[in-house]
Design an enzyme around this catalytic site. Structure first.
Site, short mmCIF file in Angstrom:
data_model
loop_
_atom_site.label_atom_id
_atom_site.label_comp_id
_atom_site.label_asym_id
_atom_site.label_seq_id
_atom_site.Cartn_x
_atom_site.Cartn_y
_atom_site.Cartn_z
N LEU A 65 0.72 -1.29 -0.07
CA LEU A 65 -0.09 -0.24 -0.01
C LEU A 65 0.97 1.16 0.05
CD1 LEU A 65 -2.68 -0.97 2.39
CD2 LEU A 65 -3.25 -0.17 0.30
N ASP B 201 14.52 4.70 11.12
CA ASP B 201 13.57 4.13 11.77
C ASP B 201 12.16 4.81 12.43
OD1 ASP B 201 11.83 2.63 13.58
OD2 ASP B 201 13.35 1.77 14.72
N TYR C 165 -2.41 -6.77 16.85
CA TYR C 165 -2.63 -5.98 15.52
C TYR C 165 -4.02 -5.17 15.62
CZ TYR C 165 -3.19 -4.97 10.55
OH TYR C 165 -3.75 -4.37 9.54
N LYS D 234 -4.30 -1.22 15.69
CA LYS D 234 -5.15 -0.28 14.80
C LYS D 234 -6.33 0.12 15.23
CE LYS D 234 -2.97 -1.18 11.04
NZ LYS D 234 -2.00 -0.14 10.40
#
Length: 302
Positions: free
Chosen positions: A19, A73, A171, A175
């Site tokens: 993406l 980073d 995750y 998110k």
């Protein structure tokens, strides 16, 4: 192409593949100069290589666009700060931040190691916070100097952050945190000319190819590739442009040819006794309210 982002400068994290790469190329195609950030790690965050970022830079330049690589980073304060300074040093300004970097370490909760929890929180949630913090500090300074920007931040959440996803507790939590961060940033930064929105995209990437292999399989030739990451990028480009004026604090799902405005937590059925409930009263009332409420969306993988 319309040149909707001509003269604007965008920094895209995790832009070496998937993406992020699609967003960087689409922004450049519409006239933006792009800082291509990528550490070049593996799908679970191991290793590092400057190759992926430089390859995208070379591709943009081959098509006549402007781009520079940034391999710092962004989950460190110095790395995130240098992302902003790279844009300023190379192009003299920063108008857009697309937070996209991430990787997966999927496990069921009972098997999820603390290190895997921390690593995913670090890249997704901290990796959104720090670039946003340093970009916002720059834009605030610009506004206070009388140069109020038309700045844009596009954060990357996920359907896992909206609904949860089995085997992705770390995750999903990260998110979901990005959604909360987006709402706070939109409210705090609007006075400085900054709009902040979030996407929950569905597309074929290194992460989704493993987790949702059947859904993400590429189609046969001549069939619309619904899961191509390039399908998500037009919305990113528009949100990054000055044309998106007035759109902030929103969450969008983007998949294939579909764009959905997501509507988050809103008050549903309510009961007010005007005094303290007993446990049994609270239970009986809650059962009744649940019969009046919309059922929850299913968790991914359930």
């Amino acid at each position: 192409m319309t040149g909707i982002c001509t003269g604007r400068v965008a920094a895209v994290t995790g832009a070496g593949r998937g993406l992020g790469r699609a967003h960087a190329l689409a922004l450049a195609a519409e006239g933006a100069a792009v800082v291509v950030n990528d550490l070049g790690v593996t799908a679970d965050g191991a290793g590092a290589s400057g190759g992926p970022a430089q390859q995208v830079v070379d591709e943009i330049r081959a098509h006549g666009g402007q781009a520079v690589a940034h391999t710092g980073d962004i989950t460190t304060d110095d790395g995130a700060r240098s992302l902003v300074t790279t844009a300023l040093d190379a192009f003299g300004r920063l108008d857009v931040l697309v937070n996209n970097a991430g990787f997966l370490r999927d496990r069921m909760l009972v098997n999820l190691a603390e290190d895997d929890w921390d690593a995913v929180m670090r890249v997704h949630l901290k990796g959104h916070f720090l670039p946003l913090k340093h970009a916002a500090a720059h834009w605030r300074a610009e506004a206070k100097a009388g140069r109020t920007p038309e700045a844009r931040v596009i954060n990357t959440s996920s359907g896992a952050g909206l609904l949860g996803s089995i085997g992705q507790g770390n995750y999903s939590a990260a998110k979901a945190g990005i959604l909360g961060l987006t709402l706070v940033a939109a409210a705090e930064l609007g006075r400085y000319g900054v709009q902040v929105n979030a996407l929950a995209p569905a597309a074929r990437t290194r992460m989704t190819e493993q987790t949702f292999a059947d859904t993400m399989a590429a189609p046969t030739d001549g069939v619309f590739d619904a899961m191509a990451p390039e399908n998500v990028s037009p919305l990113v480009v528009w949100l990054a442009s000055a044309d998106s004026a007035g759109v902030t604090g929103r969450v969008f799902e983007a998949e294939a040819g579909r764009i959905t405005v997501m509507e988050g937590w809103r008050p549903g059925p309510t009961a007010d006794k005007g005094a303290r409930w007993t446990p049994s009263e609270a239970g009986e009332t809650t059962r009744k309210l649940l019969t009046e409420a919309q059922p929850p969306q299913p968790v991914y993988g359930a």
